[in-house]
Design a protein around this motif. Structure first.
Motif, mmCIF file in Angstrom:
data_model
loop_
_atom_site.group_PDB
_atom_site.id
_atom_site.type_symbol
_atom_site.label_atom_id
_atom_site.label_comp_id
_atom_site.label_asym_id
_atom_site.label_seq_id
_atom_site.Cartn_x
_atom_site.Cartn_y
_atom_site.Cartn_z
ATOM 1 N N LYS A 12 0.688 -1.160 -0.043
ATOM 2 C CA LYS A 12 0.215 0.010 -0.073
ATOM 3 C C LYS A 12 0.679 1.292 0.019
ATOM 4 N N VAL A 13 1.780 1.264 0.888
ATOM 5 C CA VAL A 13 2.770 2.494 0.838
ATOM 6 C C VAL A 13 3.604 2.404 -0.549
ATOM 7 N N GLY A 14 3.973 1.600 -1.139
ATOM 8 C CA GLY A 14 4.485 1.429 -2.157
ATOM 9 C C GLY A 14 3.653 2.070 -3.516
ATOM 10 N N GLY A 15 2.527 1.579 -3.510
ATOM 11 C CA GLY A 15 1.510 2.179 -4.424
ATOM 12 C C GLY A 15 1.110 3.453 -4.409
ATOM 13 N N ARG A 16 1.308 4.399 -3.073
ATOM 14 C CA ARG A 16 1.093 5.471 -2.844
ATOM 15 C C ARG A 16 2.538 6.085 -3.620
ATOM 16 N N ILE A 17 3.504 5.703 -3.420
ATOM 17 C CA ILE A 17 4.671 6.047 -3.745
ATOM 18 C C ILE A 17 4.735 6.282 -5.404
ATOM 19 N N VAL A 42 13.701 1.687 -6.173
ATOM 20 C CA VAL A 42 12.530 2.176 -6.251
ATOM 21 C C VAL A 42 11.550 1.435 -6.728
ATOM 22 N N GLN A 43 11.962 0.538 -7.523
ATOM 23 C CA GLN A 43 10.981 -0.388 -8.339
ATOM 24 C C GLN A 43 10.701 -1.304 -7.051
ATOM 25 N N LYS A 44 11.481 -1.929 -6.091
ATOM 26 C CA LYS A 44 11.129 -2.643 -4.983
ATOM 27 C C LYS A 44 10.213 -2.008 -4.080
ATOM 28 N N TYR A 45 10.505 -0.600 -3.571
ATOM 29 C CA TYR A 45 9.597 -0.008 -2.863
ATOM 30 C C TYR A 45 8.059 0.168 -3.472
ATOM 31 N N GLU A 46 7.888 0.210 -4.566
ATOM 32 C CA GLU A 46 6.605 0.372 -5.247
ATOM 33 C C GLU A 46 5.935 -0.863 -5.290
ATOM 34 N N LYS A 47 6.695 -1.759 -5.517
ATOM 35 C CA LYS A 47 6.213 -3.303 -5.705
ATOM 36 C C LYS A 47 5.859 -3.783 -4.223
ATOM 37 N N THR A 69 2.258 11.830 5.833
ATOM 38 C CA THR A 69 0.971 11.187 5.812
ATOM 39 C C THR A 69 0.578 10.844 4.675
ATOM 40 N N TYR A 70 0.900 11.346 3.505
ATOM 41 C CA TYR A 70 0.274 10.918 2.019
ATOM 42 C C TYR A 70 0.455 9.314 2.054
ATOM 43 N N PHE A 71 1.509 8.972 2.477
ATOM 44 C CA PHE A 71 2.058 7.680 2.205
ATOM 45 C C PHE A 71 1.138 6.679 3.054
ATOM 46 N N PHE A 72 0.567 7.080 4.079
ATOM 47 C CA PHE A 72 -0.243 6.206 5.018
ATOM 48 C C PHE A 72 -1.703 6.434 4.687
ATOM 49 N N GLU A 73 -2.219 7.178 3.896
ATOM 50 C CA GLU A 73 -3.646 7.567 3.880
ATOM 51 C C GLU A 73 -4.528 6.381 3.642
ATOM 52 N N PRO A 74 -3.946 5.425 2.731
ATOM 53 C CA PRO A 74 -4.738 4.169 2.363
ATOM 54 C C PRO A 74 -5.287 3.393 3.804
ATOM 55 N N PHE A 75 -4.442 3.709 5.031
ATOM 56 C CA PHE A 75 -4.746 3.028 6.076
ATOM 57 C C PHE A 75 -5.674 3.749 7.240
ATOM 58 N N SER A 76 -6.320 5.041 6.711
ATOM 59 C CA SER A 76 -6.965 5.757 7.685
ATOM 60 C C SER A 76 -8.364 5.047 8.017
#
Length: 94
Positions: A12-17, A42-47, A69-76
């Protein structure tokens, strides 16, 4: 083997990146050069194959011009957060 909740969190974090990078019209190479890492990282983070450290999240926020906080919004609204945190505690102790 990594806990499934940790893997889900990293994805989820990688998807936000990736979402923000694409919104800004940047390549993985652009991000990697700004952070002084390889584009493969970067690829590994995103995947979600690798998790990001707090420092890396901070650096990504600066480069991508978003608060961390942008990277963690999917968890709200994610009801699994307490379970994920418990998984992290277990993971940290191993």
């Amino acid at each position: 083997m990594q806990d499934p909740a940790v893997i889900e969190f990293n994805k989820k974090v990688g998807g936000r990146i990736k979402e923000r990078r694409l919104y800004l019209g940047q390549s993985q190479t652009d991000v990697s050069k700004a952070l002084n890492i390889t584009f493969q990282q970067v690829q590994k983070y995103e995947k979600g194959l690798n998790g990001c450290s707090a420092r890396r999240i901070w650096e990504l926020g600066i480069h991508l011009n978003v608060p961390i906080t942008y990277f963690f919004e999917p968890f709200s609204a994610d009801v699994r957060i307490p379970q994920m945190l418990k998984s992290f505690e277990t993971y940290d102790k191993s």
